[in-house]
Scaffold this active site. Structure first.
Site, PDB file in Angstrom:
ATOM      1  N   SER A 119      -3.539   3.338   5.265  1.00  0.00           N
ATOM      2  CA  SER A 119      -4.215   1.988   5.063  1.00  0.00           C
ATOM      3  C   SER A 119      -5.257   1.959   4.191  1.00  0.00           C
ATOM      4  O   SER A 119      -5.237   0.835   3.233  1.00  0.00           O
ATOM      5  CB  SER A 119      -4.614   1.131   6.254  1.00  0.00           C
ATOM      6  OG  SER A 119      -3.985   1.382   7.146  1.00  0.00           O
ATOM      7  N   HIS A 140       2.250   1.823   1.085  1.00  0.00           N
ATOM      8  CA  HIS A 140       1.573   0.993   2.060  1.00  0.00           C
ATOM      9  C   HIS A 140       2.355  -0.162   2.462  1.00  0.00           C
ATOM     10  O   HIS A 140       2.416  -1.056   1.987  1.00  0.00           O
ATOM     11  CB  HIS A 140       0.070   0.838   1.591  1.00  0.00           C
ATOM     12  CG  HIS A 140      -0.632   0.068   2.928  1.00  0.00           C
ATOM     13  ND1 HIS A 140      -1.355  -0.853   2.327  1.00  0.00           N
ATOM     14  CD2 HIS A 140      -0.728   0.184   4.058  1.00  0.00           C
ATOM     15  CE1 HIS A 140      -2.101  -1.295   3.641  1.00  0.00           C
ATOM     16  NE2 HIS A 140      -1.558  -0.534   4.353  1.00  0.00           N
ATOM     17  N   GLU A 152       2.703  -1.679  -0.861  1.00  0.00           N
ATOM     18  CA  GLU A 152       2.039  -1.359  -1.880  1.00  0.00           C
ATOM     19  C   GLU A 152       2.524  -0.008  -2.344  1.00  0.00           C
ATOM     20  O   GLU A 152       2.488   1.079  -1.403  1.00  0.00           O
ATOM     21  CB  GLU A 152       0.558  -1.289  -1.649  1.00  0.00           C
ATOM     22  CG  GLU A 152      -0.045  -2.714  -1.379  1.00  0.00           C
ATOM     23  CD  GLU A 152      -1.479  -2.825  -0.928  1.00  0.00           C
ATOM     24  OE1 GLU A 152      -1.930  -3.824  -1.147  1.00  0.00           O
ATOM     25  OE2 GLU A 152      -1.949  -2.028  -0.115  1.00  0.00           O
ATOM     26  N   ASN A 190      -5.765  -4.772   1.554  1.00  0.00           N
ATOM     27  CA  ASN A 190      -6.834  -4.197   2.409  1.00  0.00           C
ATOM     28  C   ASN A 190      -8.366  -4.487   1.651  1.00  0.00           C
ATOM     29  O   ASN A 190      -9.257  -4.779   2.485  1.00  0.00           O
ATOM     30  CB  ASN A 190      -6.821  -2.998   3.009  1.00  0.00           C
ATOM     31  CG  ASN A 190      -5.800  -2.856   4.082  1.00  0.00           C
ATOM     32  OD1 ASN A 190      -5.609  -4.100   4.602  1.00  0.00           O
ATOM     33  ND2 ASN A 190      -5.326  -1.827   4.709  1.00  0.00           N
TER      34      ASN A 190
HETATM   35  N1  3HC Z   1      12.093  -5.936  14.071  1.00  0.00           N
HETATM   36  C1  3HC Z   1      12.741  -7.192  14.182  1.00  0.00           C
HETATM   37  N2  3HC Z   1      12.307  -8.397  14.747  1.00  0.00           N
HETATM   38  C2  3HC Z   1      10.977  -7.999  15.100  1.00  0.00           C
HETATM   39  C3  3HC Z   1      10.283  -7.057  14.945  1.00  0.00           C
HETATM   40  C4  3HC Z   1      10.664  -5.840  14.494  1.00  0.00           C
HETATM   41  N3  3HC Z   1      10.070  -4.695  14.348  1.00  0.00           N
HETATM   42  N4  3HC Z   1       8.948  -7.422  15.425  1.00  0.00           N
HETATM   43  C5  3HC Z   1       8.914  -8.513  15.851  1.00  0.00           C
HETATM   44  N5  3HC Z   1      10.203  -9.055  15.618  1.00  0.00           N
HETATM   45  C6  3HC Z   1      10.815 -10.514  15.821  1.00  0.00           C
HETATM   46  C7  3HC Z   1      10.200 -11.024  17.204  1.00  0.00           C
HETATM   47  O1  3HC Z   1      11.124 -10.428  18.097  1.00  0.00           O
HETATM   48  C8  3HC Z   1      10.518 -12.627  17.009  1.00  0.00           C
HETATM   49  O2  3HC Z   1      11.740 -12.879  17.274  1.00  0.00           O
HETATM   50  P1  3HC Z   1      12.221 -13.711  18.471  1.00  0.00           P
HETATM   51  O3  3HC Z   1      10.826 -14.482  19.205  1.00  0.00           O
HETATM   52  O4  3HC Z   1      13.175 -14.640  18.162  1.00  0.00           O
HETATM   53  O5  3HC Z   1      12.641 -12.312  19.549  1.00  0.00           O
HETATM   54  C9  3HC Z   1      10.113 -12.521  15.435  1.00  0.00           C
HETATM   55  O6  3HC Z   1      10.504 -11.332  14.943  1.00  0.00           O
HETATM   56  C10 3HC Z   1       9.062 -13.117  15.041  1.00  0.00           C
HETATM   57  O7  3HC Z   1       8.661 -14.300  15.594  1.00  0.00           O
HETATM   58  P2  3HC Z   1       7.704 -15.338  15.278  1.00  0.00           P
HETATM   59  O8  3HC Z   1       7.947 -16.607  15.890  1.00  0.00           O
HETATM   60  O9  3HC Z   1       6.110 -14.616  15.749  1.00  0.00           O
HETATM   61  O10 3HC Z   1       7.633 -15.312  13.758  1.00  0.00           O
HETATM   62  P3  3HC Z   1       6.815 -15.880  12.710  1.00  0.00           P
HETATM   63  O11 3HC Z   1       7.555 -16.687  11.896  1.00  0.00           O
HETATM   64  O12 3HC Z   1       5.342 -16.412  13.384  1.00  0.00           O
HETATM   65  O13 3HC Z   1       6.101 -14.831  11.861  1.00  0.00           O
HETATM   66  C11 3HC Z   1       4.602 -12.928  11.290  1.00  0.00           C
HETATM   67  C12 3HC Z   1       5.741 -13.458  12.435  1.00  0.00           C
HETATM   68  C13 3HC Z   1       5.712 -12.482  10.082  1.00  0.00           C
HETATM   69  C14 3HC Z   1       4.161 -11.899  11.994  1.00  0.00           C
HETATM   70  C15 3HC Z   1       3.808 -14.022  10.847  1.00  0.00           C
HETATM   71  O14 3HC Z   1       2.916 -14.678  11.840  1.00  0.00           O
HETATM   72  C16 3HC Z   1       2.833 -13.531   9.748  1.00  0.00           C
HETATM   73  O15 3HC Z   1       3.181 -13.422   8.640  1.00  0.00           O
HETATM   74  N6  3HC Z   1       1.466 -12.962  10.211  1.00  0.00           N
HETATM   75  C17 3HC Z   1       0.697 -12.498   9.368  1.00  0.00           C
HETATM   76  C18 3HC Z   1       0.696 -10.867   9.532  1.00  0.00           C
HETATM   77  C19 3HC Z   1      -0.193 -10.332   8.825  1.00  0.00           C
HETATM   78  O16 3HC Z   1      -0.935 -10.546   7.852  1.00  0.00           O
HETATM   79  N7  3HC Z   1       0.051  -8.776   8.527  1.00  0.00           N
HETATM   80  C20 3HC Z   1      -0.629  -7.943   7.604  1.00  0.00           C
HETATM   81  C21 3HC Z   1      -1.805  -7.393   8.631  1.00  0.00           C
HETATM   82  S1  3HC Z   1      -2.723  -6.322   7.538  1.00  0.00           S
HETATM   83  C22 3HC Z   1      -1.824  -4.873   7.585  1.00  0.00           C
HETATM   84  O17 3HC Z   1      -0.954  -4.508   7.859  1.00  0.00           O
HETATM   85  C23 3HC Z   1      -2.502  -3.604   6.738  1.00  0.00           C
HETATM   86  C24 3HC Z   1      -2.909  -2.498   7.443  1.00  0.00           C
HETATM   87  O18 3HC Z   1      -3.215  -1.466   6.642  1.00  0.00           O
HETATM   88  C25 3HC Z   1      -4.122  -2.807   8.362  1.00  0.00           C
END
Ligand code: 3HC
Length: 283
Positions: A119, A140, A152, A190
């Site tokens: 990350s 990434h 990325e 990030n």
């Molecule tokens: N495979 C398949 N499905 C999955 C899954 C996986 N591994 N993980 C979760 N799901 C499913 C869940 O089971 C859920 O389905 P269900 O409720 O029907 O069983 C579904 O995906 C997600 O449901 P949500 O209603 O929570 O979905 P959303 O429409 O709210 O989207 C999200 C979820 C995409 C996570 C959205 O909230 C989002 O974009 N959040 C922001 C996340 C973000 O910014 N991430 C980046 C973080 S920074 C990073 O990672 C960098 C690192 O270096 C630190």
């Protein structure tokens, strides 16, 4: 170069998500973990998520089982010998990753590509102890990897152009939206997101706002898909604090340093969703 067989090293939440993407996209995939139990835990999670996709009509019946059958588990690096691409998603420590890349290099073919999902560490530094740094690239992924479209593709100082483009094309084969970028601290997202989340946490102390209202503010006032506290809990406070420290070490900008509240929470084991408690509690 044609990628047929993939390995993912480290099957924590990021690694298992990446392995899930690879098997879903039709690649034979070897998942390497430290113990068989950790490997099985990741496999069970992948099985569950893929079955749920079938239930929701996002995957054809039987496609989940076929995908899981493409995943093999190992604790032994020797089983990665015939992989074309190895994606490392291990603990975020430069020493751990450098050691791991040396061990990988000893077993894989000379033309195998070695990618790091780091990350915030420098891919150039991770590659620096390898004999062939030109085959090392950053890939990434974002959390949760199966749902977040971005990857990325990070060009380290000595990454070969063909290796770089192969990694880009592989991300597209996973159905992702890759971007090309250089190996600068925090890459693109990030570099922006870490100080932004840090600011959000500082606002908690300064503005007398509750955690719930901070999340509400950014969801409904800035259009974020989830509030910053929910997002920090999802990413893991230990991961965030570590990335923050790594960026601060390189850039020396105060906003990059983890706010004391976050550092305290991480030290106390309040890591977010994975530990059952962070800004929120999880059952
Ligand atoms: N495979 C398949 N499905 C999955 C899954 C996986 N591994 N993980 C979760 N799901 C499913 C869940 O089971 C859920 O389905 P269900 O409720 O029907 O069983 C579904 O995906 C997600 O449901 P949500 O209603 O929570 O979905 P959303 O429409 O709210 O989207 C999200 C979820 C995409 C996570 C959205 O909230 C989002 O974009 N959040 C922001 C996340 C973000 O910014 N991430 C980046 C973080 S920074 C990073 O990672 C960098 C690192 O270096 C630190």
């Amino acid at each position: 170069m044609e990628i047929a067989k993939v390995a993912v090293v480290g099957l924590g939440s990021m690694g298992s998500g990446i392995a899930q993407l690879a098997v879903e996209a039709g690649f034979e995939t070897v998942g390497r973990e430290l113990t068989p139990e950790l490997g099985e835990k990741a496999k069970a999670q992948i099985t569950r998520f893929l079955a749920r996709k079938v239930e929701k009509g996002q995957l054809d019946a039987g496609a989940d089982e076929a995908a899981v059958a493409r995943l093999s588990l190992t604790t032994d690096f020797a089983d990665l010998a015939d992989c074309d691409l190895v994606i490392e998603a291990a603990f975020e420590s430069l020493e751990v990753k450098q050691q791991l890349f040396s061990e990988l290099e000893a077993v894989v073919r000379p033309d195998a590509i070695l990618a790091s999902n780091t990350s915030a560490l420098s891919v150039t530094e991770i590659a620096s102890l390898t004999e062939r740094p030109e085959r090392v690239v950053g890939m990434h992924f974002f959390n949760p990897a199966p749902l977040m479209p971005l990857v990325e593709i990070v060009r380290a100082e000595r990454t070969d152009e063909q290796v770089f483009e192969t990694a880009y094309a592989f991300a597209e084969r996973l159905g992702k939206q890759p971007i090309r970028c250089n190996d600068t601290p925090g890459f693109v997202v990030n570099r922006i997101l870490i100080p932004l989340l840090n600011d959000c946490v500082r606002v908690l102390d300064e503005a007398g706002v509750s955690v719930e209202d901070l999340d509400k503010a950014m969801k409904f006032g800035a259009g974020w898909p989830m509030g910053p506290a929910t997002l920090a809990d999802l990413v893991g406070l230990d991961i965030h604090v570590h990335a923050s420290e790594a960026l601060y070490e390189k850039l020396r900008e105060p906003r990059m340093a983890p706010p004391p509240r976050l550092a305290r929470m991480a030290t106390a084991g309040k890591l977010g969703r994975k530990s059952g408690e962070g800004f929120y509690r999880y059952d």
